[in-house]
Motif scaffolding. Sequence first.
Motif, PDB file in Angstrom:
ATOM      1  N   ALA A  77       0.835  -1.201   0.000  1.00 24.05           N
ATOM      2  CA  ALA A  77       0.000   0.000   0.000  1.00 24.05           C
ATOM      3  C   ALA A  77       0.868   1.248   0.000  1.00 24.05           C
ATOM      4  O   ALA A  77       1.822   1.331   0.768  1.00 24.05           O
ATOM      5  CB  ALA A  77      -0.905   0.006   1.233  1.00 24.05           C
ATOM      6  N   GLY A  78       0.584   2.192  -0.866  1.00 23.11           N
ATOM      7  CA  GLY A  78       1.272   3.487  -0.859  1.00 23.11           C
ATOM      8  C   GLY A  78       2.626   3.483  -1.540  1.00 23.11           C
ATOM      9  O   GLY A  78       2.909   4.308  -2.397  1.00 23.11           O
ATOM     10  N   THR A  79       3.481   2.546  -1.162  1.00 18.98           N
ATOM     11  CA  THR A  79       4.795   2.414  -1.796  1.00 18.98           C
ATOM     12  C   THR A  79       5.071   0.932  -2.067  1.00 18.98           C
ATOM     13  O   THR A  79       4.451   0.060  -1.456  1.00 18.98           O
ATOM     14  CB  THR A  79       5.932   2.958  -0.894  1.00 18.98           C
ATOM     15  N   ASN A  82       6.055  -1.171   1.089  1.00 11.10           N
ATOM     16  CA  ASN A  82       5.169  -1.151   2.261  1.00 11.10           C
ATOM     17  C   ASN A  82       4.209  -2.349   2.148  1.00 11.10           C
ATOM     18  O   ASN A  82       3.098  -2.228   1.657  1.00 11.10           O
ATOM     19  CB  ASN A  82       4.430   0.193   2.260  1.00 11.10           C
ATOM     20  N   THR A  84       1.639  -5.363   2.719  1.00  8.63           N
ATOM     21  CA  THR A  84       0.450  -5.690   3.514  1.00  8.63           C
ATOM     22  C   THR A  84       0.213  -7.198   3.543  1.00  8.63           C
ATOM     23  O   THR A  84      -0.615  -7.673   4.299  1.00  8.63           O
ATOM     24  CB  THR A  84      -0.803  -4.968   2.987  1.00  8.63           C
ATOM     25  N   ASN A  95       5.194  -3.861   8.412  1.00  9.83           N
ATOM     26  CA  ASN A  95       4.973  -3.766   6.972  1.00  9.83           C
ATOM     27  C   ASN A  95       6.131  -4.338   6.165  1.00  9.83           C
ATOM     28  O   ASN A  95       6.372  -3.950   5.026  1.00  9.83           O
ATOM     29  CB  ASN A  95       4.699  -2.316   6.567  1.00  9.83           C
TER      30      ASN A  95
HETATM   31  C1  LIG Z   1       1.687   1.513   4.478  1.00 13.57           C
HETATM   32  O1  LIG Z   1       0.566   0.667   4.514  1.00 13.57           O
HETATM   33  C2  LIG Z   1      -0.392   0.986   5.494  1.00 13.57           C
HETATM   34  C3  LIG Z   1      -1.463  -0.072   5.433  1.00 13.57           C
HETATM   35  O2  LIG Z   1      -0.951  -1.289   5.869  1.00 13.57           O
HETATM   36  C4  LIG Z   1      -0.937   2.370   5.254  1.00 13.57           C
HETATM   37  O3  LIG Z   1      -1.869   2.717   6.253  1.00 13.57           O
HETATM   38  C5  LIG Z   1       0.190   3.373   5.231  1.00 13.57           C
HETATM   39  O4  LIG Z   1      -0.291   4.633   4.879  1.00 13.57           O
HETATM   40  C6  LIG Z   1       1.257   2.940   4.225  1.00 13.57           C
HETATM   41  N1  LIG Z   1       2.402   3.826   4.322  1.00 13.57           N
HETATM   42  C7  LIG Z   1       2.860   4.518   3.278  1.00 13.57           C
HETATM   43  C8  LIG Z   1       4.110   5.291   3.505  1.00 13.57           C
HETATM   44  O5  LIG Z   1       2.325   4.544   2.195  1.00 13.57           O
END
Ligand SMILES: *[C@@H]1O[C@H](CO)[C@@H](O)[C@H](O)[C@H]1NC(C)=O
Length: 274
Positions: A77-79, A82, A84, A95
Amino acid sequence: MGHLLDRLGLLQVLILIIFTTLTKADDVQSQCIAGTYMKSSYPDAGHRCVADCGPGQYGDDSTRSCQLCSSPCLTCAGTADNCTSCSEPQFLLGNRCVMDCGNMYSRGPARSRLRLRGGTNAFEGRVEILHEGVWGSICNDKWDIQDAQVVCGELQLGSAVDALSVSDDFESASPRMPIHLDDLECSGTESKLEFCPHLEWGRHNCAHDEDAAVRCSGPDVSRLCVASCGMGTTACPVQIAVSYAPRNAGPAPTGQTTVSLARPRDSCSTTGAC
Ligand SMILES: *[C@@H]1O[C@H](CO)[C@@H](O)[C@H](O)[C@H]1NC(C)=O
Ligand SMILES: [Ca+2]
Ligand SMILES: [Ca+2]
């Protein structure tokens, strides 16, 4: 005759104008609005804006496009890093995906009587169920999102996105495979598919082109590092990692031996034995 050629020329210009306008419109569409990401889809190689990039990809906010998660994240998620969920044999710790949960327990998937087959990723496929030691398929009569919800929940693969049939997109089962269940009528809250009302095992009026399939949202939370194993599992002593340094790998970091496990075991046993 000259007159006709003039007209053809005019027609060409008109077609060119229309084509250019359409192409421009397409360019505009390729900019996805906030909260959505551009996803390339195959087999038509088209693009569309989606809110959820699907398993194995994440929505990148800087480019507004879907990008691949880095290995060994199964979902992220997001990068890209990261995670899940993690692919076998790794476990999710925070993560990150790790081979060794340290002083926590590694909990792998519970032994399930369900599995997904014939999909393009771990989150979709034909549903197969184990009965009396034999895997069989499920007929799509009365197959709907409530039934799919129970499958995704039982497999710890998130929630149901679609209740499908094998003919939608999936490789079909061997003709020799039995059809175990028909007319599933789950309410969606059952913990296992076999608890849903259905016809007697083995009774059906179906063929394999009616096999039921699902698509689940992910993530796959069946491989985690946990502080305690939980009900129905036996906590096995956390494995002492075997120290092992390959001969030609150069010097190990000072005061440390390279730790390598061929294959980490689940330290939460579902069989009662460690
Ligand atoms: C990493 O993943 C979590 C969900 O597991 C999310 O809430 C969080 O924003 C993410 N972090 C980044 C840096 O994208
Ligand atoms: Ca039926
Ligand atoms: Ca149903």
